[in-house]
Design a protein around this motif. Structure first.
Motif, mmCIF file in Angstrom:
data_model
loop_
_atom_site.group_PDB
_atom_site.id
_atom_site.type_symbol
_atom_site.label_atom_id
_atom_site.label_comp_id
_atom_site.label_asym_id
_atom_site.label_seq_id
_atom_site.Cartn_x
_atom_site.Cartn_y
_atom_site.Cartn_z
ATOM 1 N N VAL A 1 0.851 -1.185 0.000
ATOM 2 C CA VAL A 1 0.000 0.000 0.000
ATOM 3 C C VAL A 1 0.889 1.239 0.000
ATOM 4 C CG1 VAL A 1 -0.172 0.041 2.519
ATOM 5 C CG2 VAL A 1 -1.989 1.077 1.148
ATOM 6 N N GLN A 2 0.387 2.297 -0.596
ATOM 7 C CA GLN A 2 1.133 3.554 -0.614
ATOM 8 C C GLN A 2 1.015 4.277 0.730
ATOM 9 O OE1 GLN A 2 -0.261 5.876 -3.946
ATOM 10 N NE2 GLN A 2 1.007 4.746 -5.394
ATOM 11 N N PRO A 3 1.989 5.105 1.060
ATOM 12 C CA PRO A 3 1.876 5.917 2.291
ATOM 13 C C PRO A 3 0.570 6.700 2.303
ATOM 14 C CG PRO A 3 4.094 6.070 1.402
ATOM 15 C CD PRO A 3 3.287 5.320 0.380
ATOM 16 N N GLY A 4 -0.056 6.720 3.484
ATOM 17 C CA GLY A 4 -1.358 7.352 3.617
ATOM 18 C C GLY A 4 -2.533 6.438 3.349
ATOM 19 N N GLY A 5 -2.252 5.267 2.837
ATOM 20 C CA GLY A 5 -3.318 4.321 2.521
ATOM 21 C C GLY A 5 -3.784 3.523 3.731
ATOM 22 N N SER A 6 -4.707 2.597 3.482
ATOM 23 C CA SER A 6 -5.309 1.794 4.551
ATOM 24 C C SER A 6 -5.291 0.321 4.183
ATOM 25 C CB SER A 6 -6.761 2.233 4.774
ATOM 26 O OG SER A 6 -6.829 3.574 5.203
ATOM 27 N N LEU A 7 -5.257 -0.500 5.205
ATOM 28 C CA LEU A 7 -5.419 -1.945 5.080
ATOM 29 C C LEU A 7 -6.208 -2.439 6.283
ATOM 30 C CD1 LEU A 7 -1.892 -3.305 3.997
ATOM 31 C CD2 LEU A 7 -3.976 -3.326 2.612
ATOM 32 N N ARG A 8 -6.895 -3.548 6.087
ATOM 33 C CA ARG A 8 -7.587 -4.205 7.196
ATOM 34 C C ARG A 8 -7.104 -5.635 7.283
ATOM 35 N NH1 ARG A 8 -13.760 -6.299 7.924
ATOM 36 N NH2 ARG A 8 -14.056 -5.774 10.119
ATOM 37 N N LEU A 9 -6.454 -5.967 8.387
ATOM 38 C CA LEU A 9 -6.000 -7.319 8.625
ATOM 39 C C LEU A 9 -7.091 -8.103 9.364
ATOM 40 C CD1 LEU A 9 -2.333 -6.724 9.821
ATOM 41 C CD2 LEU A 9 -3.221 -6.910 7.483
ATOM 42 N N SER A 10 -7.171 -9.385 9.053
ATOM 43 C CA SER A 10 -8.082 -10.289 9.746
ATOM 44 C C SER A 10 -7.300 -11.480 10.264
ATOM 45 C CB SER A 10 -9.182 -10.779 8.803
ATOM 46 O OG SER A 10 -9.961 -9.705 8.315
ATOM 47 N N CYS A 11 -7.775 -12.041 11.361
ATOM 48 C CA CYS A 11 -7.176 -13.257 11.924
ATOM 49 C C CYS A 11 -8.312 -14.155 12.392
ATOM 50 C CB CYS A 11 -6.253 -12.909 13.073
ATOM 51 S SG CYS A 11 -5.653 -14.341 14.001
ATOM 52 N N GLU A 12 -8.465 -15.277 11.699
ATOM 53 C CA GLU A 12 -9.521 -16.227 12.048
ATOM 54 C C GLU A 12 -8.935 -17.342 12.896
ATOM 55 O OE1 GLU A 12 -11.658 -17.811 8.745
ATOM 56 O OE2 GLU A 12 -13.076 -18.894 10.009
ATOM 57 N N ALA A 13 -9.602 -17.632 14.001
ATOM 58 C CA ALA A 13 -9.118 -18.620 14.958
ATOM 59 C C ALA A 13 -9.963 -19.885 14.913
ATOM 60 C CB ALA A 13 -9.169 -18.031 16.362
ATOM 61 N N THR A 14 -9.304 -21.014 15.037
ATOM 62 C CA THR A 14 -9.989 -22.300 15.150
ATOM 63 C C THR A 14 -9.263 -23.163 16.174
ATOM 64 O OG1 THR A 14 -8.689 -23.225 13.326
ATOM 65 C CG2 THR A 14 -10.849 -22.308 12.764
ATOM 66 N N GLY A 15 -10.013 -24.082 16.788
ATOM 67 C CA GLY A 15 -9.389 -25.062 17.660
ATOM 68 C C GLY A 15 -9.330 -24.697 19.132
ATOM 69 N N PHE A 16 -9.875 -23.538 19.499
ATOM 70 C CA PHE A 16 -9.924 -23.156 20.906
ATOM 71 C C PHE A 16 -11.104 -22.201 21.097
ATOM 72 C CE2 PHE A 16 -8.159 -18.836 20.615
ATOM 73 C CZ PHE A 16 -7.526 -18.867 19.384
ATOM 74 N N THR A 17 -11.424 -21.925 22.365
ATOM 75 C CA THR A 17 -12.575 -21.073 22.676
ATOM 76 C C THR A 17 -12.153 -19.616 22.565
ATOM 77 O OG1 THR A 17 -13.377 -22.796 24.180
ATOM 78 C CG2 THR A 17 -14.426 -20.626 24.319
ATOM 79 N N PHE A 18 -12.336 -19.077 21.381
ATOM 80 C CA PHE A 18 -11.842 -17.749 21.031
ATOM 81 C C PHE A 18 -12.281 -16.680 22.038
ATOM 82 C CE2 PHE A 18 -10.350 -14.547 18.136
ATOM 83 C CZ PHE A 18 -11.270 -13.509 18.180
ATOM 84 N N SER A 19 -13.514 -16.734 22.473
ATOM 85 C CA SER A 19 -14.078 -15.669 23.312
ATOM 86 C C SER A 19 -13.416 -15.583 24.687
ATOM 87 C CB SER A 19 -15.578 -15.868 23.468
ATOM 88 O OG SER A 19 -15.844 -17.100 24.111
#
Length: 117
Positions: A11-29
């Motif tokens: 991404v260029q300076p000043g831009g935006s990104l959204r990272l995601s992290c999906e969890a499996t195998g444990f009680t996420f909450s």
């Protein structure tokens, strides 16, 4: 147990990104979730943390006002919205899940974020 990050890229300076992290195998909450990052030649640093029910968030000084961490316990997913990105934000970003009462600490494989014109 698996943590899978996505959303990185160039991404260029000043831009935006959204990272995601999906969890499996444990009680996420039941886990405190964090994002860390590691730039070439530097130590891994904590970027942002969110508690189990999103009641508290905390950020590194370098990203305050630009990054927002959030979570959706129904989707077992934590997010990192990154705005006004700077070249110094270039790093591999890692998702972390921690539950101290059972000494559990899990890491994702990382996603590369590169900020460059």
């Amino acid at each position: 147990v698996q943590l899978v990050e996505s959303g990185g890229g160039l991404v260029q300076p000043g831009g935006s990104l959204r990272l995601s992290c999906e969890a499996t195998g444990f009680t996420f909450s039941r886990y405190v979730m964090s994002w860390y990052r590691q730039a070439p030649g530097k130590e891994r640093e904590l970027v942002a943390t969110i508690t189990t029910t999103s009641e508290t968030t905390d950020y590194a000084d370098s990203v305050k006002g630009r990054f927002t961490i959030s979570r959706d316990n129904a989707k077992n997913t934590v997010y990192l919205q990154m705005n006004n990105l700077k070249p110094d934000d270039t790093a591999v970003y890692y998702c972390n899940a921690r539950r101290r009462v059972i000494n559990a600490n899990y890491w994702g494989q990382g996603t590369q974020v590169t900020v460059s014109s």
